[in-house]
Design a protein around this motif. Structure first.
Motif, PDB file in Angstrom:
ATOM      1  N   THR A 158      -5.271   6.945   5.471  1.00  7.83           N
ATOM      2  CA  THR A 158      -4.171   7.541   5.620  1.00  7.83           C
ATOM      3  C   THR A 158      -2.827   6.214   6.988  1.00  7.83           C
ATOM      4  OG1 THR A 158      -3.706   9.343   5.390  1.00  7.83           O
ATOM      5  CG2 THR A 158      -2.284   9.058   7.032  1.00  7.83           C
ATOM      6  N   GLU A 159      -4.497   5.893   7.634  1.00  6.09           N
ATOM      7  CA  GLU A 159      -4.045   5.239   8.750  1.00  6.09           C
ATOM      8  C   GLU A 159      -4.259   3.439   8.518  1.00  6.09           C
ATOM      9  OE1 GLU A 159      -6.571   3.711  13.005  1.00  6.09           O
ATOM     10  OE2 GLU A 159      -6.920   5.331  12.468  1.00  6.09           O
ATOM     11  N   TYR A 160      -5.113   3.294   7.307  1.00  4.29           N
ATOM     12  CA  TYR A 160      -4.627   1.861   6.916  1.00  4.29           C
ATOM     13  C   TYR A 160      -3.656   2.164   6.247  1.00  4.29           C
ATOM     14  CZ  TYR A 160      -5.368  -2.204   3.486  1.00  4.29           C
ATOM     15  OH  TYR A 160      -5.374  -3.658   3.649  1.00  4.29           O
ATOM     16  N   ILE A 161      -3.564   2.922   5.359  1.00  5.33           N
ATOM     17  CA  ILE A 161      -1.287   2.114   4.825  1.00  5.33           C
ATOM     18  C   ILE A 161      -0.896   2.310   6.415  1.00  5.33           C
ATOM     19  CG2 ILE A 161       0.293   3.645   2.865  1.00  5.33           C
ATOM     20  CD1 ILE A 161      -2.670   4.633   1.927  1.00  5.33           C
ATOM     21  N   SER A 162      -0.429   3.554   6.994  1.00  6.06           N
ATOM     22  CA  SER A 162       0.552   3.328   7.735  1.00  6.06           C
ATOM     23  C   SER A 162       0.398   1.648   9.297  1.00  6.06           C
ATOM     24  CB  SER A 162       0.408   4.482   8.964  1.00  6.06           C
ATOM     25  OG  SER A 162       0.809   4.194  10.537  1.00  6.06           O
ATOM     26  N   ASN A 163      -0.636   0.985   9.549  1.00  2.48           N
ATOM     27  CA  ASN A 163      -1.008   0.245  10.168  1.00  2.48           C
ATOM     28  C   ASN A 163      -0.350  -0.882   8.902  1.00  2.48           C
ATOM     29  OD1 ASN A 163      -1.908   1.500  12.426  1.00  2.48           O
ATOM     30  ND2 ASN A 163      -3.964   1.361  12.110  1.00  2.48           N
ATOM     31  N   SER A 164      -0.685  -1.005   7.671  1.00  2.00           N
ATOM     32  CA  SER A 164      -0.428  -1.958   6.894  1.00  2.00           C
ATOM     33  C   SER A 164       0.654  -1.953   7.327  1.00  2.00           C
ATOM     34  CB  SER A 164      -1.113  -1.404   5.570  1.00  2.00           C
ATOM     35  OG  SER A 164      -2.204  -1.651   5.713  1.00  2.00           O
ATOM     36  N   LYS A 216       3.209  -1.348   9.499  1.00  2.00           N
ATOM     37  CA  LYS A 216       3.812  -1.806  10.708  1.00  2.00           C
ATOM     38  C   LYS A 216       3.882  -3.050  10.488  1.00  2.00           C
ATOM     39  CE  LYS A 216       2.580   3.168  12.895  1.00  2.00           C
ATOM     40  NZ  LYS A 216       1.509   2.928  13.747  1.00  2.00           N
ATOM     41  N   GLU A 217       2.079  -3.572  10.603  1.00  2.00           N
ATOM     42  CA  GLU A 217       2.103  -4.940  10.134  1.00  2.00           C
ATOM     43  C   GLU A 217       3.312  -5.973   9.596  1.00  2.00           C
ATOM     44  OE1 GLU A 217      -0.358  -7.147  12.057  1.00  2.00           O
ATOM     45  OE2 GLU A 217       0.141  -5.552  13.734  1.00  2.00           O
ATOM     46  N   ILE A 218       3.326  -5.326   8.491  1.00  2.00           N
ATOM     47  CA  ILE A 218       4.304  -5.820   7.554  1.00  2.00           C
ATOM     48  C   ILE A 218       5.461  -5.803   8.124  1.00  2.00           C
ATOM     49  CG2 ILE A 218       6.166  -5.501   5.368  1.00  2.00           C
ATOM     50  CD1 ILE A 218       3.228  -4.622   4.557  1.00  2.00           C
ATOM     51  N   MET A 219       6.014  -4.967   8.418  1.00  2.00           N
ATOM     52  CA  MET A 219       6.969  -5.115   8.950  1.00  2.00           C
ATOM     53  C   MET A 219       7.521  -5.966  10.360  1.00  2.00           C
ATOM     54  SD  MET A 219       8.954  -2.943   7.095  1.00  2.00           S
ATOM     55  CE  MET A 219      10.216  -2.556   7.834  1.00  2.00           C
ATOM     56  N   PRO A 277       0.795  -1.347  -0.006  1.00  2.00           N
ATOM     57  CA  PRO A 277       0.222   0.213  -0.036  1.00  2.00           C
ATOM     58  C   PRO A 277       0.921   1.254   0.206  1.00  2.00           C
ATOM     59  CG  PRO A 277      -1.482  -1.718   1.422  1.00  2.00           C
ATOM     60  CD  PRO A 277       0.285  -2.043   0.526  1.00  2.00           C
ATOM     61  N   THR A 278       1.937   1.707   0.264  1.00  2.00           N
ATOM     62  CA  THR A 278       3.171   2.339   0.717  1.00  2.00           C
ATOM     63  C   THR A 278       3.260   2.572  -0.797  1.00  2.00           C
ATOM     64  OG1 THR A 278       4.850   0.729   1.187  1.00  2.00           O
ATOM     65  CG2 THR A 278       3.915   2.120   3.449  1.00  2.00           C
ATOM     66  N   HIS A 279       3.087   1.709  -1.478  1.00  2.00           N
ATOM     67  CA  HIS A 279       3.637   2.916  -2.956  1.00  2.00           C
ATOM     68  C   HIS A 279       2.816   2.871  -3.753  1.00  2.00           C
ATOM     69  CE1 HIS A 279       7.721   0.744  -2.694  1.00  2.00           C
ATOM     70  NE2 HIS A 279       6.905  -0.203  -1.277  1.00  2.00           N
ATOM     71  N   PHE A 280       1.565   3.482  -3.266  1.00  2.00           N
ATOM     72  CA  PHE A 280       0.784   4.307  -3.858  1.00  2.00           C
ATOM     73  C   PHE A 280       0.138   5.540  -3.297  1.00  2.00           C
ATOM     74  CE2 PHE A 280       0.306  -0.434  -4.553  1.00  2.00           C
ATOM     75  CZ  PHE A 280      -0.543  -0.771  -6.118  1.00  2.00           C
ATOM     76  N   LYS A 281      -0.315   6.141  -4.302  1.00  2.00           N
ATOM     77  CA  LYS A 281      -1.411   7.553  -4.195  1.00  2.00           C
ATOM     78  C   LYS A 281      -1.861   6.962  -3.116  1.00  2.00           C
ATOM     79  CE  LYS A 281       1.031   9.606  -8.557  1.00  2.00           C
ATOM     80  NZ  LYS A 281       0.242   9.691  -9.537  1.00  2.00           N
ATOM     81  N   LEU A 282      -2.260   7.871  -2.205  1.00  2.00           N
ATOM     82  CA  LEU A 282      -2.691   8.284  -1.074  1.00  2.00           C
ATOM     83  C   LEU A 282      -4.524   8.145  -1.766  1.00  2.00           C
ATOM     84  CD1 LEU A 282      -3.457   8.289   1.567  1.00  2.00           C
ATOM     85  CD2 LEU A 282      -3.477  10.522   2.021  1.00  2.00           C
ATOM     86  N   LYS A 283      -4.428   9.024  -2.555  1.00  2.00           N
ATOM     87  CA  LYS A 283      -5.868   9.511  -3.247  1.00  2.00           C
ATOM     88  C   LYS A 283      -6.409   8.298  -4.271  1.00  2.00           C
ATOM     89  CE  LYS A 283      -8.490  12.088  -6.080  1.00  2.00           C
ATOM     90  NZ  LYS A 283      -8.727  12.439  -7.236  1.00  2.00           N
TER      91      LYS A 283
END
Length: 146
Positions: free
Chosen positions: A40-46, A48-51, A20-26
C-alpha cells in the motif's frame, strides 16, 4: 512540458503497461513479494512521484494470462538534464516478449522523453542490446547517448 502521468496505458502485442494504482493490491503484493501494508505504501508513494513528475512506474500485465510479469520504474527523472534511473523486474519471459518490451521502452526513452542518460543497477541483456545497438554506450551503471 512533458507530463509523465500521461504515459499510460501503453498497449503492445502481449502486454498492457499500467500504473500501480490500476492493479489489485493483492496482485501487486504477490508480484513485489511484500506484505499488504508495505505494498500500500509503495503504491501510494508511486502515485505521488508520478504526479510530481519525478517518476513513471508501470506494471506489465500479460494480456493472455492476465498476470503481472514485469515492473518498469523510471525514478529521479530530470527532463532538463535528460536523465533518469531505470529499474526493471522481468519474470520468466521468453526472448520475443523481452524484445517487445525493449522495443517499446526504447521508443519511450529515445523518442518520447529524449533521455541522454540512464542509470541502472542491472538490466536484462535484451534491454542493454536494444540501447547499445541504437546509439547508447554502456558504462556501468549508465547507458549514455553517444
Amino acid at each position: 512540458m512533458i507530463k509523465l502521468k500521461s504515459y499510460r496505458p501503453f498497449i503492445t502485442k502481449n502486454f498492457i503497461w499500467e500504473f500501480p494504482t490500476h492493479f489489485k493490491l493483492k496482485e501487486v503484493s504477490e508480484f513485489i513479494d511484500e506484505d499488504i501494508p508495505k505494498t500500500t505504501e509503495y503504491i501510494s508513494n508511486s502515485a505521488k512521484e508520478i504526479m510530481r513528475n519525478k517518476s513513471v512506474i508501470w506494471f506489465l500485465k500479460n494480456k493472455n494470462t492476465d498476470q503481472i510479469v514485469s515492473l518498469i520504474s523510471f525514478t529521479s527523472v530530470n527532463l532538463i538534464k535528460k536523465s533518469a534511473k531505470l529499474q526493471m523486474i522481468m519474470r520468466n519471459l521468453p526472448d520475443d516478449q523481452k524484445t517487445e518490451i525493449a522495443d517499446r521502452l526504447f521508443i519511450f526513452v529515445d523518442e518520447q522523453l529524449e533521455l541522454n542518460s540512464l542509470n541502472f543497477d542491472q538490466l536484462d541483456e535484451s534491454i542493454l542490446k536494444k540501447f547499445t545497438l541504437n546509439g547508447y554506450n554502456m558504462n556501468k551503471p549508465e547507458l549514455k547517448r553517444s
